[in-house]
Design a protein around this motif. Structure first.
Motif, PDB file in Angstrom:
ATOM      1  N   ASP A   1       0.813  -1.212   0.000  1.00 26.63           N
ATOM      2  CA  ASP A   1       0.000   0.000   0.000  1.00 26.63           C
ATOM      3  C   ASP A   1       0.848   1.265   0.000  1.00 26.63           C
ATOM      4  N   MET A   2       2.095   1.159   0.474  1.00 30.11           N
ATOM      5  CA  MET A   2       2.849   2.352   0.783  1.00 30.11           C
ATOM      6  C   MET A   2       3.104   3.273  -0.410  1.00 30.11           C
ATOM      7  N   PRO A   3       3.490   2.776  -1.598  1.00 29.50           N
ATOM      8  CA  PRO A   3       3.732   3.729  -2.691  1.00 29.50           C
ATOM      9  C   PRO A   3       2.508   4.576  -3.021  1.00 29.50           C
ATOM     10  N   SER A   4       1.326   3.967  -3.147  1.00 30.26           N
ATOM     11  CA  SER A   4       0.124   4.728  -3.463  1.00 30.26           C
ATOM     12  C   SER A   4      -0.251   5.642  -2.311  1.00 30.26           C
ATOM     13  N   ARG A   5      -0.021   5.183  -1.087  1.00 32.32           N
ATOM     14  CA  ARG A   5      -0.325   6.013   0.074  1.00 32.32           C
ATOM     15  C   ARG A   5       0.591   7.228   0.117  1.00 32.32           C
ATOM     16  N   GLU A   6       1.869   7.039  -0.133  1.00 38.45           N
ATOM     17  CA  GLU A   6       2.802   8.170  -0.115  1.00 38.45           C
ATOM     18  C   GLU A   6       2.453   9.189  -1.204  1.00 38.45           C
ATOM     19  N   LYS A   7       2.046   8.703  -2.361  1.00 40.84           N
ATOM     20  CA  LYS A   7       1.632   9.610  -3.427  1.00 40.84           C
ATOM     21  C   LYS A   7       0.404  10.404  -3.004  1.00 40.84           C
ATOM     22  N   ALA A   8      -0.549   9.728  -2.370  1.00 42.89           N
ATOM     23  CA  ALA A   8      -1.756  10.416  -1.908  1.00 42.89           C
ATOM     24  C   ALA A   8      -1.419  11.438  -0.826  1.00 42.89           C
ATOM     25  N   LEU A   9      -0.492  11.097   0.067  1.00 47.88           N
ATOM     26  CA  LEU A   9      -0.081  12.051   1.096  1.00 47.88           C
ATOM     27  C   LEU A   9       0.567  13.284   0.475  1.00 47.88           C
ATOM     28  N   GLU A  10       1.368  13.084  -0.566  1.00 49.79           N
ATOM     29  CA  GLU A  10       1.967  14.227  -1.253  1.00 49.79           C
ATOM     30  C   GLU A  10       0.894  15.107  -1.895  1.00 49.79           C
ATOM     31  N   GLN A  11      -0.128  14.477  -2.459  1.00 54.32           N
ATOM     32  CA  GLN A  11      -1.227  15.253  -3.027  1.00 54.32           C
ATOM     33  C   GLN A  11      -1.974  16.012  -1.930  1.00 54.32           C
ATOM     34  N   CYS A  12      -2.141  15.363  -0.767  1.00 48.35           N
ATOM     35  CA  CYS A  12      -2.767  16.053   0.365  1.00 48.35           C
ATOM     36  C   CYS A  12      -1.968  17.290   0.745  1.00 48.35           C
ATOM     37  N   ARG A  13      -0.654  17.147   0.821  1.00 49.05           N
ATOM     38  CA  ARG A  13       0.190  18.287   1.191  1.00 49.05           C
ATOM     39  C   ARG A  13       0.050  19.419   0.179  1.00 49.05           C
ATOM     40  N   TYR A  14       0.011  19.058  -1.109  1.00 49.00           N
ATOM     41  CA  TYR A  14      -0.159  20.077  -2.142  1.00 49.00           C
ATOM     42  C   TYR A  14      -1.491  20.811  -1.965  1.00 49.00           C
ATOM     43  N   HIS A  15      -2.568  20.059  -1.773  1.00 45.93           N
ATOM     44  CA  HIS A  15      -3.882  20.684  -1.589  1.00 45.93           C
ATOM     45  C   HIS A  15      -3.902  21.557  -0.333  1.00 45.93           C
ATOM     46  N   LEU A  16      -3.278  21.081   0.725  1.00 43.90           N
ATOM     47  CA  LEU A  16      -3.249  21.857   1.958  1.00 43.90           C
ATOM     48  C   LEU A  16      -2.501  23.174   1.780  1.00 43.90           C
ATOM     49  N   GLU A  17      -1.444  23.149   1.003  1.00 38.36           N
ATOM     50  CA  GLU A  17      -0.715  24.393   0.730  1.00 38.36           C
ATOM     51  C   GLU A  17      -1.590  25.397  -0.008  1.00 38.36           C
ATOM     52  N   ARG A  18      -2.392  24.915  -0.967  1.00 32.11           N
ATOM     53  CA  ARG A  18      -3.275  25.820  -1.713  1.00 32.11           C
ATOM     54  C   ARG A  18      -4.359  26.389  -0.781  1.00 32.11           C
ATOM     55  N   ILE A  19      -4.913  25.540   0.059  1.00 28.10           N
ATOM     56  CA  ILE A  19      -5.923  26.008   1.005  1.00 28.10           C
ATOM     57  C   ILE A  19      -5.308  27.027   1.964  1.00 28.10           C
ATOM     58  N   ASP A  20      -4.081  26.753   2.403  1.00 30.84           N
ATOM     59  CA  ASP A  20      -3.405  27.652   3.340  1.00 30.84           C
ATOM     60  C   ASP A  20      -3.209  29.036   2.733  1.00 30.84           C
ATOM     61  N   GLU A  21      -2.909  29.094   1.444  1.00 34.25           N
ATOM     62  CA  GLU A  21      -2.726  30.384   0.772  1.00 34.25           C
ATOM     63  C   GLU A  21      -4.018  31.201   0.792  1.00 34.25           C
ATOM     64  N   VAL A  22      -5.140  30.523   0.593  1.00 37.22           N
ATOM     65  CA  VAL A  22      -6.433  31.216   0.632  1.00 37.22           C
ATOM     66  C   VAL A  22      -6.713  31.732   2.034  1.00 37.22           C
ATOM     67  N   LEU A  23      -6.459  30.899   3.032  1.00 35.08           N
ATOM     68  CA  LEU A  23      -6.748  31.277   4.412  1.00 35.08           C
ATOM     69  C   LEU A  23      -5.787  32.336   4.947  1.00 35.08           C
ATOM     70  N   ALA A  24      -4.712  32.588   4.241  1.00 31.56           N
ATOM     71  CA  ALA A  24      -3.818  33.683   4.626  1.00 31.56           C
ATOM     72  C   ALA A  24      -4.468  35.033   4.380  1.00 31.56           C
ATOM     73  N   GLU A  25      -5.482  35.061   3.510  1.00 32.70           N
ATOM     74  CA  GLU A  25      -6.112  36.324   3.107  1.00 32.70           C
ATOM     75  C   GLU A  25      -7.451  36.554   3.779  1.00 32.70           C
ATOM     76  N   GLN A  26      -8.037  35.530   4.374  1.00 25.58           N
ATOM     77  CA  GLN A  26      -9.365  35.683   4.972  1.00 25.58           C
ATOM     78  C   GLN A  26      -9.573  34.651   6.064  1.00 25.58           C
ATOM     79  N   LYS A  27     -10.587  34.898   6.884  1.00 17.06           N
ATOM     80  CA  LYS A  27     -10.814  34.090   8.076  1.00 17.06           C
ATOM     81  C   LYS A  27     -11.311  32.693   7.740  1.00 17.06           C
TER      82      LYS A  27
END
Length: 226
Positions: free
Chosen positions: A141-167
């Motif tokens: 499971d680990m290769p697919s899981r690690e890829k999914a975790l990397e995608q999670c991190r990418y999405h979280l970074e995009r969400i974080d950028e939005v939340l830097a500008e508003q509550k």
């Protein structure tokens, strides 16, 4: 009115959290369509896909979690939850669509992929998201899981950028965007392989102060992917 579903389902949790935010008296009718033939029949009569949650509002049955969210604010929400302006509504609706098409599937692969490989085992016992992500993963499971975790991190970074500008995600007030996506953040907060970016951490703490979030998201013994 009542909602049919299981309190460990993330999609049921979203609906019940919103119900509490709207201060509506809608009970959760707990059903287990995996183990109970009677429950499965009851849901089949109300939803052709035979899935939960299902909202029963008088003679009307509404299914699909994000459709239920939209229905509730359209029928029972104030202007904060359901503005007259179509563009203002689109500001939270785009997040809801993105959540179902992109964010939630990645989280399911990252945190629940081992359980989804063995659906009978998943339904036979409640497992915490942290245990599933850190202990139940086999080496294959680990290769697919690690890829999914990397995608999670990418999405979280995009969400974080939005939340830097508003509550909140769509404005400076809570909207359905926060209900849809915020419901998922608690599992990520508990995932040892991930660290929430600072603006998401601040947003998560805002949500964690809400009684409905505490009751339906944080206090659930475990969370299943759907």
């Amino acid at each position: 009115m009542k909602v049919y579903g299981h309190p460990l389902s993330i999609n049921v949790q979203k609906v019940m959290w919103l119900i509490e935010e709207l201060d509506l008296s809608i009970a959760l009718e707990e059903v287990d369509i995996r183990h109970s033939h009677r429950d499965a029949q009851a849901i089949a009569e109300r939803c052709p896909m035979q899935q939960t949650p299902v909202l029963e509002d008088g003679p009307n049955s509404v299914w699909e979690s994000h459709t239920i969210l939209r229905y509730l604010v359209a029928c029972y929400g104030n202007k904060m939850w359901y503005p007259d302006c179509a563009f203002q509504r689109s500001c939270y609706e785009r997040w809801m669509d993105w959540c179902l098409s992109s964010f939630q599937p990645v989280i399911k692969r990252a945190l629940f992929s081992s359980a989804s490989d063995h659906p009978h085992a998943m339904s036979s016992q409640a497992m915490s998201s942290q245990a599933m992500s850190s202990q139940a993963m086999s080496s294959r499971d680990m290769p697919s899981r690690e890829k999914a975790l990397e995608q999670c991190r990418y999405h979280l970074e995009r969400i974080d950028e939005v939340l830097a500008e508003q509550k909140y995600l769509a404005s400076d007030r809570i909207t359905l965007a926060d209900i849809a996506i915020g419901s998922l953040i608690h599992s990520l907060h508990n995932e040892a392989s991930l660290t929430l970016p600072p603006n998401i951490s601040r947003w998560y703490q805002q949500l964690a102060d809400l009684p409905g979030y505490q009751r339906w998201i944080m206090q659930a013994e475990s969370t299943l992917p759907a």
